[in-house]
Design a protein around this motif. Structure first.
Motif, mmCIF file in Angstrom:
data_model
loop_
_atom_site.group_PDB
_atom_site.id
_atom_site.type_symbol
_atom_site.label_atom_id
_atom_site.label_comp_id
_atom_site.label_asym_id
_atom_site.label_seq_id
_atom_site.Cartn_x
_atom_site.Cartn_y
_atom_site.Cartn_z
ATOM 1 N N THR A 237 3.277 26.540 -95.687
ATOM 2 C CA THR A 237 4.218 27.647 -95.214
ATOM 3 C C THR A 237 4.213 27.966 -93.971
ATOM 4 O OG1 THR A 237 5.234 29.790 -95.727
ATOM 5 C CG2 THR A 237 2.694 29.584 -96.005
ATOM 6 N N ASN A 238 5.324 28.296 -93.289
ATOM 7 C CA ASN A 238 5.150 28.753 -91.922
ATOM 8 C C ASN A 238 5.306 30.269 -91.995
ATOM 9 O OD1 ASN A 238 7.888 29.398 -92.951
ATOM 10 N ND2 ASN A 238 8.813 28.401 -91.211
ATOM 11 N N ARG A 239 5.230 30.920 -93.054
ATOM 12 C CA ARG A 239 5.198 32.341 -92.777
ATOM 13 C C ARG A 239 3.919 33.036 -93.196
ATOM 14 N NH1 ARG A 239 9.928 34.932 -96.739
ATOM 15 N NH2 ARG A 239 9.406 36.545 -95.201
ATOM 16 N N ASN A 240 3.760 34.148 -92.579
ATOM 17 C CA ASN A 240 2.498 34.833 -92.671
ATOM 18 C C ASN A 240 2.177 35.644 -94.029
ATOM 19 O OD1 ASN A 240 0.134 36.684 -92.647
ATOM 20 N ND2 ASN A 240 0.432 37.075 -90.494
ATOM 21 N N LEU A 241 1.546 34.764 -94.933
ATOM 22 C CA LEU A 241 1.432 35.123 -96.364
ATOM 23 C C LEU A 241 0.593 36.517 -96.333
ATOM 24 C CD1 LEU A 241 0.547 31.746 -98.283
ATOM 25 C CD2 LEU A 241 2.924 33.134 -97.865
ATOM 26 N N GLU A 242 -0.311 36.613 -95.655
ATOM 27 C CA GLU A 242 -0.931 38.235 -95.447
ATOM 28 C C GLU A 242 -0.104 39.176 -95.558
ATOM 29 O OE1 GLU A 242 -4.134 37.703 -92.568
ATOM 30 O OE2 GLU A 242 -5.521 36.506 -94.131
ATOM 31 N N GLU A 243 0.835 39.179 -94.578
ATOM 32 C CA GLU A 243 1.819 40.223 -94.412
ATOM 33 C C GLU A 243 2.719 40.245 -95.458
ATOM 34 O OE1 GLU A 243 4.126 39.658 -90.728
ATOM 35 O OE2 GLU A 243 2.233 39.981 -89.532
ATOM 36 N N LEU A 244 3.136 38.964 -96.119
ATOM 37 C CA LEU A 244 3.908 39.170 -97.229
ATOM 38 C C LEU A 244 3.273 39.705 -98.392
ATOM 39 C CD1 LEU A 244 5.777 35.735 -97.473
ATOM 40 C CD2 LEU A 244 6.590 37.805 -96.294
ATOM 41 N N VAL A 245 2.022 39.577 -98.469
ATOM 42 C CA VAL A 245 1.072 40.365 -99.493
ATOM 43 C C VAL A 245 1.046 41.814 -99.446
ATOM 44 C CG1 VAL A 245 -1.274 40.486 -100.687
ATOM 45 C CG2 VAL A 245 0.017 38.291 -100.223
ATOM 46 N N GLU A 246 0.910 42.254 -98.361
ATOM 47 C CA GLU A 246 0.935 43.558 -97.938
ATOM 48 C C GLU A 246 2.352 44.313 -98.288
ATOM 49 O OE1 GLU A 246 -1.725 45.370 -97.069
ATOM 50 O OE2 GLU A 246 -2.823 43.548 -97.539
ATOM 51 N N GLN A 247 3.309 43.669 -98.028
ATOM 52 C CA GLN A 247 4.782 43.853 -98.366
ATOM 53 C C GLN A 247 5.072 44.025 -99.877
ATOM 54 O OE1 GLN A 247 7.186 41.685 -95.384
ATOM 55 N NE2 GLN A 247 5.935 42.364 -93.664
ATOM 56 N N ASN A 248 4.102 43.274 -100.512
ATOM 57 C CA ASN A 248 4.571 43.214 -102.032
ATOM 58 C C ASN A 248 5.703 42.085 -102.242
ATOM 59 O OD1 ASN A 248 2.516 44.918 -103.150
ATOM 60 N ND2 ASN A 248 3.810 46.846 -102.659
ATOM 61 N N ILE A 249 5.740 41.367 -101.233
ATOM 62 C CA ILE A 249 6.630 39.913 -101.416
ATOM 63 C C ILE A 249 6.065 38.892 -102.035
ATOM 64 C CG2 ILE A 249 8.275 38.419 -100.308
ATOM 65 C CD1 ILE A 249 8.445 40.849 -98.436
ATOM 66 N N PHE A 250 4.619 38.694 -101.654
ATOM 67 C CA PHE A 250 4.117 37.501 -102.373
ATOM 68 C C PHE A 250 2.839 38.044 -103.244
ATOM 69 C CE2 PHE A 250 1.362 33.697 -102.369
ATOM 70 C CZ PHE A 250 2.687 32.659 -102.504
ATOM 71 N N ARG A 251 2.584 37.396 -104.194
ATOM 72 C CA ARG A 251 1.709 38.075 -105.165
ATOM 73 C C ARG A 251 0.302 37.620 -104.482
ATOM 74 N NH1 ARG A 251 2.948 38.915 -110.484
ATOM 75 N NH2 ARG A 251 0.752 38.774 -111.292
ATOM 76 N N ARG A 252 -0.539 38.988 -104.564
ATOM 77 C CA ARG A 252 -1.895 38.598 -103.879
ATOM 78 C C ARG A 252 -2.767 37.594 -104.819
ATOM 79 N NH1 ARG A 252 -4.407 42.270 -100.826
ATOM 80 N NH2 ARG A 252 -2.782 43.725 -101.265
ATOM 81 N N ASP A 253 -2.562 37.762 -106.137
ATOM 82 C CA ASP A 253 -3.440 36.989 -107.061
ATOM 83 C C ASP A 253 -3.120 35.244 -106.544
ATOM 84 O OD1 ASP A 253 -0.900 37.153 -108.320
ATOM 85 O OD2 ASP A 253 -1.709 37.711 -110.269
ATOM 86 N N LEU A 254 -1.865 35.037 -106.532
ATOM 87 C CA LEU A 254 -1.360 33.737 -106.334
ATOM 88 C C LEU A 254 -1.823 33.373 -104.689
ATOM 89 C CD1 LEU A 254 0.213 31.175 -106.736
ATOM 90 C CD2 LEU A 254 2.177 32.187 -105.827
ATOM 91 N N TYR A 255 -1.918 34.367 -103.820
ATOM 92 C CA TYR A 255 -2.269 33.958 -102.555
ATOM 93 C C TYR A 255 -3.684 33.570 -102.726
ATOM 94 C CZ TYR A 255 -3.999 35.039 -97.828
ATOM 95 O OH TYR A 255 -4.516 34.620 -96.609
ATOM 96 N N TYR A 256 -4.702 34.140 -103.321
ATOM 97 C CA TYR A 256 -5.946 33.909 -103.548
ATOM 98 C C TYR A 256 -6.257 32.525 -103.883
ATOM 99 C CZ TYR A 256 -7.133 38.718 -102.005
ATOM 100 O OH TYR A 256 -7.334 39.755 -101.176
#
Length: 464
Positions: A284-303
């Motif tokens: 991805t070209n996006r900041n997934l950590e920021e998306l996790v904090e914004q509840n846009i991207f699932r934390r469990d999927l990120y890990y």
């Protein structure tokens, strides 16, 4: 051009001949019938052909050059009256070996200003070419090559990642080459014999993405007249590359999480699960950590996808790779378009080095491809580059001369070596192949800020 006046053959004065005999560049002259009229000692050494053997023969017979058939620099000069400077090519010496050279040409005139022939100097680039290949291979893995110390760490991680079945996450701005990194990991992995299957998760709506990834069974929906395997199935015993994973909806994130956790998936309309037998690489070209904090991207999927992480630096942070990339793109477009572009001149390359490249490698590739439209042969110059690039350089005053570009690249190389050796100047100088005092002088001249830690070894006898 008229016939050569044979009553007044071209001659070289004694002083000029002594100079030509002492220089390391090969020099020869021809008359208007392309017969060699002079041939210095360096020309004998480089070609392996004696002066007596060369004189009076057509120059194409003597040199057997890559430029004799198409793009002869001397012919171009005699036709236009303008010199050619440092054009790259190669000749075949007397032993049949290909010798890389750069040539420069000029016209010869008599006392009345009439053209009587041409002169060409050529430089043996064998050592330079060998050094270039050594530098290219210094930081390389698979189809990827770089001169940037920033990429050295990436290459080291890629080697370890390739042998592991763990899910990998490739991060980087658009156009940095994330898919090429993923393909290289696949090519070096135990799954290299299997397929590499890529899908752009951000380019499809959920229903199509689900169908493409998981496949479907006959009758799963209107129009599903027969079974269709999905990309997860097609990647069996290989690698599935999930590009732009940061763009998928949360509903699709739930399905992907199940696939990664349980290593199974269910085609649409299926009554049972299928086993996932592919290695997963996401990007991805996006900041997934920021998306996790914004509840846009699932934390469990990120890990789950962030088991191994590779961050590809943008091109503006590794500009020393620009000449390498330009050379690579020119070779590829020459092959595709059956052209004979020999390289890029220093002014054009300086402009590329000054540009910030918001589109990264993809933007650079586009610039070179567009330059091929304007440049039919020889070197790509400023006049062949896209106008928005040249105008931008003029407006911002960013066009640097080649000396400043070299200084920038030299400073990056020195700082990279010092960082790799944790501040140890002696070790860094040894890696760079220079004396420690030379390193200190260059650090001062180039204005390099050194790290506070000097990394000095405690071993007895080592100087610091």
């Amino acid at each position: 051009m008229g016939k050569k006046d044979k009553s007044k053959p071209f001659t070289i004065s004694g002083g000029t001949e002594a100079i030509l005999e002492s220089i390391s560049d090969g020099v020869f002259t021809v008359d208007l019938e392309w017969k060699v009229t002079s041939f210095n000692r360096a020309a004998e050494v480089i070609t392996g052909i004696s002066r007596d053997e060369a004189l009076g023969r057509p120059c194409s017979d003597v040199f057997r050059s890559s430029m004799c058939e198409t793009g002869c620099a001397l012919q171009e000069t005699l036709r236009s009256g303008k010199p050619v400077i440092n054009r790259s090519g190669y000749i075949i010496n007397a032993q049949g070996t290909s010798i890389p050279i750069s040539v420069s040409t000029a016209v010869l005139r008599d006392e009345h200003g009439r053209i009587t022939g041409g002169a060409e100097t050529f430089r043996d680039l064998t050592e330079v070419e060998g050094l270039r290949k050594e530098l290219e291979s210094r930081f390389s893995i698979g189809d990827l090559a770089s001169r940037s110390p920033l990429m050295e760490n990436i290459f080291q991680v890629m080697s370890a990642v390739a042998d592991s079945p763990s899910t990998a996450l490739v991060l980087g701005e658009t156009g940095t080459g994330k898919e090429l990194v993923a393909r290289t990991i696949h090519a070096l992995s135990p799954w290299a014999e299997g397929p590499f299957v890529a899908i752009n998760c951000g380019a499809l709506p959920d229903n199509l993405l689900e169908s493409e990834l998981f496949g479907y069974k006959t009758g799963a929906f209107t129009g599903a007249l027969k079974d269709k395997p999905g990309r997860l199935s097609a990647a069996r015993n290989g690698t599935i590359f999930l590009d732009e994973i940061g763009e998928v909806s949360q509903a699709m994130q739930v399905r992907l999480l199940r696939v990664i956790q349980e290593r199974t998936f269910e085609p649409l309309g299926a009554t049972g699960s299928e086993k996932l037998e592919a290695r997963i690489i996401a990007a991805t070209n996006r900041n997934l950590e920021e998306l996790v904090e914004q509840n846009i991207f699932r934390r469990d999927l990120y890990y789950r996808i962030n088991v191994v992480r590779l961050e590809i630096p943008p091109l503006r942070k590794r500009k020393e790779d620009i000449p390498l990339l330009v050379d690579s793109f020119i070779k590829r477009f020459n092959r595709i378009q059956k052209r004979n572009i020999t390289g890029m001149d220093t002014q054009a390359l300086s402009l590329l080095m000054a540009h910030d490249w918001p589109g990264n490698i993809r933007e650079l590739e586009n610039v070179i491809e567009r330059s091929f439209i304007m440049c039919r042969s020889g070197l790509i110059g400023l006049e062949h580059l896209p106008p928005e690039l040249t105008m931008s350089g003029q407006k911002t005053g960013q066009a640097q001369d080649m000396r400043s570009v070299r200084k920038q690249m030299e400073a990056q190389a020195i700082l990279g070596a010092i960082q790799r050796h944790k501040g140890n100047r002696q070790s860094a100088a040894r890696e760079l192949g220079i004396h420690k005092s030379t390193l200190f002088r260059k650090v001062k001249d180039l204005g390099i800020l050194l790290p506070e830690e000097d990394g000095r070894s405690k071993q007895k006898g080592e100087l610091h």
